[in-house]
Design an enzyme around this catalytic site. Structure first.
Site, mmCIF file in Angstrom:
data_model
loop_
_atom_site.group_PDB
_atom_site.id
_atom_site.type_symbol
_atom_site.label_atom_id
_atom_site.label_comp_id
_atom_site.label_asym_id
_atom_site.label_seq_id
_atom_site.Cartn_x
_atom_site.Cartn_y
_atom_site.Cartn_z
ATOM 1 C CB SER A 1 -0.908 0.011 1.234
ATOM 2 O OG SER A 1 -0.134 0.096 2.425
ATOM 3 C CE LYS A 2 -2.175 6.505 -2.709
ATOM 4 N NZ LYS A 2 -3.008 7.718 -2.726
ATOM 5 N NE ARG A 3 -0.284 0.060 6.117
ATOM 6 C CZ ARG A 3 0.268 -0.948 6.746
ATOM 7 N NH1 ARG A 3 1.421 -0.769 7.383
ATOM 8 N NH2 ARG A 3 -0.287 -2.134 6.757
#
Length: 468
Positions: free
Chosen positions: A238-240
């Site tokens: 994911s983006k994180r």
């Protein structure tokens, strides 16, 4: 047969690491076999496809050097071709109109879930001959009702699907737009794609697409479905974790070859080698050697590889790339040393170009105070006289070079009978404001004569005040 691969992103978002790895594997397979790499933009989703995402895709691929031999080809320019083929299949009985409403299909699904039977369209419109008034139909592909589809996958091996479990897919929506599974089949057929290399989330689409290719009378491409990239915690990337716009890595000062080197190793290896040039990747990569298991994204490993590629690059190249990162750090490239000289001094110390720019801040910008802990430890009265003598010696150097500076430091250390570190570290704190820098002679050459002497004077005043 000429090898032709394709990368076919949808412009509904930016390119992230997973997409780039797919593009890289497609590009490498084509390059290794002297084939062709096709870029296709799958933009038939009118609501979600955005021009800014197309721009992001093209810019990201250009930065990485994954240059297509053909394209970009936009599916939105091929709508007439999809309509033509759908009409032909309707005439040939390979497709049919379906008039089922959303409410009718929802009720069917709920009934199937309640009874525990296979969930999917039950073909109730397969033999309908009359239209339903007031309903604009979709077009469904008439999937074979029996038999099996065998996928010979280069990564996963043989995968078998039962046609009885594959419902009749919609190929044209009621608004006339083609669906993904239909347009991708037509495109792969028309573009003579020999190898379909994509994420394993597409594996369940493959038997349906194979059946449609058979309806076209096409030779099947070779398939290779790549395992997922997971986050360090084992969850979906994911983006994180790092599933961000690939251009963000460019802005942070990663080298394109380092990003590609990192991604090629997420699922593939060549012995124990970690660092690869682009030429080595092309020479040795084989999609059949890709692992079946998912790989985990490791940002520390990416930074390490980037540092290896920075070190392997010439100072001239890194210096040419550095000015935008100096500006990003709020520095004026013209207010300090030649960026090539900075690259020479820092390329073994920086993991990214932005980090290099930040580390060299004191070469372009003065500081108000040195690091408090470093000053307390190294700028003490005991060093006052040696540092004064060194300041005077440096002031009269004929040429401000690292060699001359090194000689001056050595002479003062010998005069005062102290080790080089005893004078070198206070000098470093005085000139850079901190305890870490490249070799002190190189550092002073970068900072420059006037700026160095001014900072030494400031440090001497501080030490004198403490001694009073």
């Amino acid at each position: 047969m000429k090898i032709r691969t394709r990368f076919a992103p949808s412009p509904t978002g930016v390119l992230h690491l997973g997409s780039i790895r797919t593009a890289l594997y497609c590009w490498l397979h084509a390059r290794r076999h002297e084939g062709e790499f096709v870029l296709r933009i799958e933009d038939t989703d009118r609501e979600r496809s955005k021009p800014k995402h197309v721009e992001a895709i093209l810019e990201g691929l250009a930065w990485l050097g994954l240059d297509p031999d053909e394209g970009p080809i936009f599916q939105s320019d091929r709508l007439a071709r999809y309509r033509e083929l759908a009409d032909r299949w309707l005439e040939e009985g390979k497709a049919y109109h379906c008039y089922c409403t959303r409410e009718e299909l929802d009720a069917l699904r709920q009934k199937q879930l309640a009874s525990g039977t296979h969930v999917g369209y039950d073909g109730r419109c397969r033999n309908r001959t009359e239209p339903v008034e007031g309903v604009t139909p979709v077009v469904r592909f008439r999937n074979p009702a029996s038999g099996k589809v065998v996928v010979q996958d280069l990564v996963r091996g043989e995968v078998v699907f039962d046609n009885a479990q594959l419902d009749d897919l919609i190929i044209v929506r009621s608004d006339g737009s083609p669906t993904y599974n239909f347009s991708v089949v037509v495109d792969d057929f028309d573009m003579n794609i020999s190898h379909v290399i994509r994420g394993d989330d597409h594996l369940n689409n493959t038997p349906r697409q194979i059946n449609m290719l058979a309806a076209l009378g096409a030779d099947l491409p070779t398939y290779a479905h790549l395992p997922m990239i997971l986050g360090p915690d084992g969850a979906k990337l994911s983006k994180r974790h790092g599933a961000v716009d690939i251009r963000d890595y460019q802005k942070q000062g990663y080298l394109p070859e380092a990003v590609l080197n990192y991604l090629v190793r997420l699922g593939w290896s060549h012995g124990d080698q970690e660092v690869f040039s682009i030429d080595e990747m092309v020479k040795w990569f084989d999609v059949a050697d890709v692992n079946q298991s998912a790989s985990a994204f490791n940002p520390e490993k990416l930074r390490w590889l980037n540092q290896q590629h920075i070190m392997a690059s010439s100072s001239e190249r890194i210096g040419a790339l550095l000015p935008p990162f100096l500006i990003e750090a709020g520095l004026d490239p013209s207010a300090g040393p030649d960026p090539v000289a900075v690259a020479t001094a820092y390329r073994e110390r920086a993991e990214t170009l932005l980090q290099m720019a930040e580390s060299a801040r004191y070469c372009y910008e003065d500081f108000d105070e040195a690091d408090a802990n470093a000053a307390k430890k190294h700028l003490r009265p005991v060093i006052l006289e040696p540092l004064k003598a060194l300041r005077d010696r440096l002031a009269v150097l004929e040429e401000w070079t690292s060699g001359g500076i090194h000689t001056a430091i050595g002479e003062i250390a010998e005069d005062f009978e102290i080790g080089l570190g005893k004078i070198g570290q206070p000098l470093r704190v005085a000139v850079t404001g901190g305890p870490v820098s490249p070799p002190i002679d190189v550092t002073l050459e970068l900072v420059g004569r006037n700026r160095s002497l001014q900072r030494i004077d400031k440090a001497l005043a501080l030490i004198a005040a403490r001694a009073a």
